[in-house]
Write a protein that holds these residues in place. Structure first.
Motif, PDB file in Angstrom:
ATOM      1  N   ARG A 149       0.834  -1.210   0.000  1.00 44.58           N
ATOM      2  CA  ARG A 149       0.000   0.000   0.000  1.00 44.58           C
ATOM      3  C   ARG A 149       0.866   1.257   0.000  1.00 44.58           C
ATOM      4  N   ALA A 150       2.146   1.111   0.303  1.00 52.19           N
ATOM      5  CA  ALA A 150       3.041   2.266   0.425  1.00 52.19           C
ATOM      6  C   ALA A 150       3.644   2.640  -0.920  1.00 52.19           C
ATOM      7  N   ALA A 151       4.097   3.883  -1.003  1.00 52.48           N
ATOM      8  CA  ALA A 151       4.797   4.331  -2.213  1.00 52.48           C
ATOM      9  C   ALA A 151       6.165   3.679  -2.326  1.00 52.48           C
ATOM     10  N   ALA A 152       6.732   3.270  -1.195  1.00 52.54           N
ATOM     11  CA  ALA A 152       8.011   2.566  -1.189  1.00 52.54           C
ATOM     12  C   ALA A 152       8.146   1.828   0.137  1.00 52.54           C
ATOM     13  N   THR A 153       8.869   0.718   0.113  1.00 53.06           N
ATOM     14  CA  THR A 153       9.226  -0.016   1.327  1.00 53.06           C
ATOM     15  C   THR A 153      10.732   0.036   1.477  1.00 53.06           C
ATOM     16  N   LEU A 154      11.211   0.556   2.613  1.00 52.35           N
ATOM     17  CA  LEU A 154      12.637   0.738   2.834  1.00 52.35           C
ATOM     18  C   LEU A 154      13.192  -0.457   3.596  1.00 52.35           C
ATOM     19  N   VAL A 155      14.333  -0.975   3.132  1.00 57.54           N
ATOM     20  CA  VAL A 155      14.972  -2.137   3.753  1.00 57.54           C
ATOM     21  C   VAL A 155      16.464  -1.842   3.942  1.00 57.54           C
ATOM     22  N   PRO A 156      17.124  -2.524   4.901  1.00 52.18           N
ATOM     23  CA  PRO A 156      18.512  -2.173   5.213  1.00 52.18           C
ATOM     24  C   PRO A 156      19.577  -2.890   4.395  1.00 52.18           C
ATOM     25  N   THR A 157      19.219  -3.971   3.687  1.00 52.57           N
ATOM     26  CA  THR A 157      20.237  -4.713   2.932  1.00 52.57           C
ATOM     27  C   THR A 157      19.714  -5.070   1.539  1.00 52.57           C
ATOM     28  N   GLU A 158      20.631  -5.215   0.601  1.00 50.51           N
ATOM     29  CA  GLU A 158      20.265  -5.644  -0.746  1.00 50.51           C
ATOM     30  C   GLU A 158      19.737  -7.074  -0.733  1.00 50.51           C
ATOM     31  N   GLU A 159      20.269  -7.892   0.167  1.00 52.58           N
ATOM     32  CA  GLU A 159      19.793  -9.271   0.311  1.00 52.58           C
ATOM     33  C   GLU A 159      18.297  -9.298   0.614  1.00 52.58           C
ATOM     34  N   LEU A 160      17.864  -8.475   1.585  1.00 49.65           N
ATOM     35  CA  LEU A 160      16.453  -8.434   1.942  1.00 49.65           C
ATOM     36  C   LEU A 160      15.630  -7.831   0.811  1.00 49.65           C
ATOM     37  N   ALA A 161      16.171  -6.824   0.142  1.00 47.26           N
ATOM     38  CA  ALA A 161      15.456  -6.222  -0.981  1.00 47.26           C
ATOM     39  C   ALA A 161      15.168  -7.254  -2.062  1.00 47.26           C
ATOM     40  N   GLN A 162      16.160  -8.052  -2.404  1.00 49.17           N
ATOM     41  CA  GLN A 162      15.970  -9.073  -3.432  1.00 49.17           C
ATOM     42  C   GLN A 162      14.951 -10.122  -2.996  1.00 49.17           C
ATOM     43  N   PHE A 163      15.008 -10.501  -1.721  1.00 51.40           N
ATOM     44  CA  PHE A 163      14.061 -11.488  -1.198  1.00 51.40           C
ATOM     45  C   PHE A 163      12.629 -10.976  -1.321  1.00 51.40           C
ATOM     46  N   LEU A 164      12.406  -9.735  -0.922  1.00 54.64           N
ATOM     47  CA  LEU A 164      11.058  -9.197  -0.973  1.00 54.64           C
ATOM     48  C   LEU A 164      10.574  -9.031  -2.411  1.00 54.64           C
ATOM     49  N   ARG A 165      11.458  -8.600  -3.292  1.00 51.45           N
ATOM     50  CA  ARG A 165      11.060  -8.459  -4.701  1.00 51.45           C
ATOM     51  C   ARG A 165      10.657  -9.804  -5.293  1.00 51.45           C
ATOM     52  N   ARG A 166      11.397 -10.851  -4.923  1.00 53.92           N
ATOM     53  CA  ARG A 166      11.052 -12.189  -5.428  1.00 53.92           C
ATOM     54  C   ARG A 166       9.672 -12.630  -4.946  1.00 53.92           C
ATOM     55  N   HIS A 167       9.259 -12.080  -3.797  1.00 48.73           N
ATOM     56  CA  HIS A 167       7.968 -12.465  -3.225  1.00 48.73           C
ATOM     57  C   HIS A 167       6.901 -11.387  -3.429  1.00 48.73           C
ATOM     58  N   ARG A 168       7.053 -10.626  -4.517  1.00 54.19           N
ATOM     59  CA  ARG A 168       6.020  -9.708  -5.018  1.00 54.19           C
ATOM     60  C   ARG A 168       5.779  -8.500  -4.129  1.00 54.19           C
ATOM     61  N   PHE A 169       6.802  -8.067  -3.385  1.00 53.14           N
ATOM     62  CA  PHE A 169       6.752  -6.757  -2.738  1.00 53.14           C
ATOM     63  C   PHE A 169       7.164  -5.720  -3.783  1.00 53.14           C
ATOM     64  N   ARG A 170       6.404  -4.644  -3.868  1.00 53.36           N
ATOM     65  CA  ARG A 170       6.662  -3.623  -4.880  1.00 53.36           C
ATOM     66  C   ARG A 170       7.432  -2.434  -4.305  1.00 53.36           C
ATOM     67  N   ASN A 171       8.159  -1.735  -5.168  1.00 51.54           N
ATOM     68  CA  ASN A 171       8.808  -0.466  -4.824  1.00 51.54           C
ATOM     69  C   ASN A 171       9.702  -0.587  -3.584  1.00 51.54           C
ATOM     70  N   VAL A 172      10.542  -1.609  -3.579  1.00 53.85           N
ATOM     71  CA  VAL A 172      11.469  -1.816  -2.468  1.00 53.85           C
ATOM     72  C   VAL A 172      12.704  -0.950  -2.701  1.00 53.85           C
ATOM     73  N   ARG A 173      13.078  -0.164  -1.688  1.00 52.52           N
ATOM     74  CA  ARG A 173      14.218   0.754  -1.802  1.00 52.52           C
ATOM     75  C   ARG A 173      15.195   0.491  -0.661  1.00 52.52           C
ATOM     76  N   LEU A 174      16.465   0.743  -0.917  1.00 52.17           N
ATOM     77  CA  LEU A 174      17.521   0.455   0.050  1.00 52.17           C
ATOM     78  C   LEU A 174      17.833   1.687   0.896  1.00 52.17           C
ATOM     79  N   LEU A 175      17.840   1.492   2.213  1.00 53.11           N
ATOM     80  CA  LEU A 175      18.299   2.522   3.153  1.00 53.11           C
ATOM     81  C   LEU A 175      19.235   1.828   4.138  1.00 53.11           C
ATOM     82  N   HIS A 176      20.530   2.032   3.947  1.00 54.92           N
ATOM     83  CA  HIS A 176      21.530   1.352   4.768  1.00 54.92           C
ATOM     84  C   HIS A 176      21.442   1.792   6.227  1.00 54.92           C
ATOM     85  N   ARG A 177      22.068   1.019   7.091  1.00 54.61           N
ATOM     86  CA  ARG A 177      22.186   1.361   8.509  1.00 54.61           C
ATOM     87  C   ARG A 177      23.628   1.777   8.800  1.00 54.61           C
ATOM     88  N   ALA A 178      23.789   2.539   9.865  1.00 54.72           N
ATOM     89  CA  ALA A 178      25.117   2.962  10.300  1.00 54.72           C
ATOM     90  C   ALA A 178      25.225   2.699  11.793  1.00 54.72           C
TER      91      ALA A 178
END
Length: 378
Positions: A149-178
């Motif tokens: 339902r969101a315009a984007a879903t923010l995730v901390p790693t590329e690994e998680l981004a790829q996992f969610l995209r494979r499972h039909r999550f849309r508009n996944v964007r990367l926001l690293h942690r420090a």
């Protein structure tokens, strides 16, 4: 910008979501943005003072079952509709998927305010550890519907981004942690604290920081420590944190040192006073404690995913073991426990590896993402 952050957990609660949202809020505020935090009222609210310059919008909450000390926000559509009609945010960030988060997403859609979400917690994994594994597919489907339902879903790693995209999550964007390397620093090592744990300077402190709860895989932590003990009889296991499994674990293992909850410089002192950090969890989306331990100069043993995969150079700044391979985790933990030279070298290298991580860069990236969403919605 005027940014509303919606979260069902906030300091002094200690968990990755609370600390991440707090860091984003203070970072935005330091850059001159208007920040409001919408969250449940906490039990000792009158005794607390919020961060200067950050507006606190408090709503009704209730205790989270089987998780003492944590609450979730009750639906607050009317409160949010009234507030955001009068003072419309430029963008909304929803950090949690509970009733309060659902209310925020509903009102954001109704008012046409761009909203993004943060994927912080694998609740589909959590239910397995509380005897509700049959609900895992339904919980995951709910998470997907919520975040899509969101315009984007923010995730901390590329690994998680790829996992969610494979499972039909849309508009996944990367926001690293420090990590705050000024706070978490090897120089905070405290021999008086180690003596309080019953350790001399030459004895081994095996440290774990986090919620003491079933989903943290603490049985493996204890198994790894017992294997270490067979090689290093002087070792002590130090648990920093609290949670629903603490009482049972303390009863079963009276020799474990339970330190309770610690924050800020006191928490940093506990990290730096350890010698080896074990992190056996398999339910994290990231694992902030991995970066905090590395910044504190500790060699870390963790499974090969999340923060460990992103930041640990295997064999140089710590050890990554194959996901959910308990025997490999125990073997790696024992090997580092008996090899002090390698362990100390890894700890120094770990500190160097994270020194360049800058919380300000994360805030700047967050602002870029929110500005982009706002412009697209205009």
């Amino acid at each position: 910008m005027h940014v509303a952050l919606v979260t069902e957990t906030w300091p002094p609660e200690i968990n990755g979501v609370a600390l991440t949202v707090h860091s984003l809020a203070t970072g935005l505020n330091s850059l001159g943005h208007r920040v409001e935090v919408v969250r449940p009222r906490q039990s000792d609210e009158e005794a607390m003072e919020g961060p200067a310059g950050i507006e606190q919008v408090l709503v009704r909450g209730a205790a989270l079952p089987r998780y003492p000390g944590l609450r979730f926000g009750l639906p607050a559509r009317h409160t949010l509709l009234r507030r955001w009609r009068m003072e419309r945010p430029d963008a909304i960030y929803v950090a949690t998927e509970g009733p309060l988060g659902v209310s925020a997403m509903t009102i954001a859609h109704r008012l046409g305010i761009p909203a993004c979400t943060g994927f912080h917690t694998r609740f589909d994994d959590f239910v397995r550890h509380y005897g509700l594994g049959f609900l895992t597919p339904a919980v995951f489907a709910w998470l997907r519907r919520f975040h899509n339902r969101a315009a984007a879903t923010l995730v901390p790693t590329e690994e998680l981004a790829q996992f969610l995209r494979r499972h039909r999550f849309r508009n996944v964007r990367l926001l690293h942690r420090a990590v705050d390397t000024r706070l978490f620093d090897p120089q905070r090592r405290d021999e008086a604290l180690r003596a309080h744990w019953g350790l001399t300077p030459d004895q081994l402190a095996v440290v774990h920081v986090g919620r003491i709860a079933p989903e943290k895989n603490l049985d493996l932590l204890v198994d790894a420590f017992r294997a270490i003990q067979r090689q290093r009889a002087d070792a002590r296991l130090i648990l920093v944190g609290d949670g629903p499994a603490r009482a049972g674990l303390a009863q079963q293992h009276p020799d474990i040192v339970f330190c309770g909850l610690h924050r800020g410089e006191d928490l940093a002192r506990h990290y730096a006073s350890g010698d080896l950090f074990l992190f056996p969890s398999i339910t994290e989306t990231f694992g902030n404690v991995t970066l905090e331990a590395m910044a504190s100069g500790l060699a870390v043993v963790a499974y090969d995913y999340g923060a460990a995969r992103e930041r640990i150079a295997d064999g140089r700044t710590g050890v990554r073991v194959p996901f959910d391979d308990a025997e490999a985790f125990i073997a790696a933990s024992t090997a580092l426990a008996v090899d002090g030279e390698t362990r100390r070298l890894m700890g120094r290298s770990a500190r160097t590896a994270v020194e360049g991580l800058n919380p300000a860069s994360v805030t700047n990236r967050f602002v870029e993402l929110l500005s982009d969403l706002s412009l697209r919605a205009a």
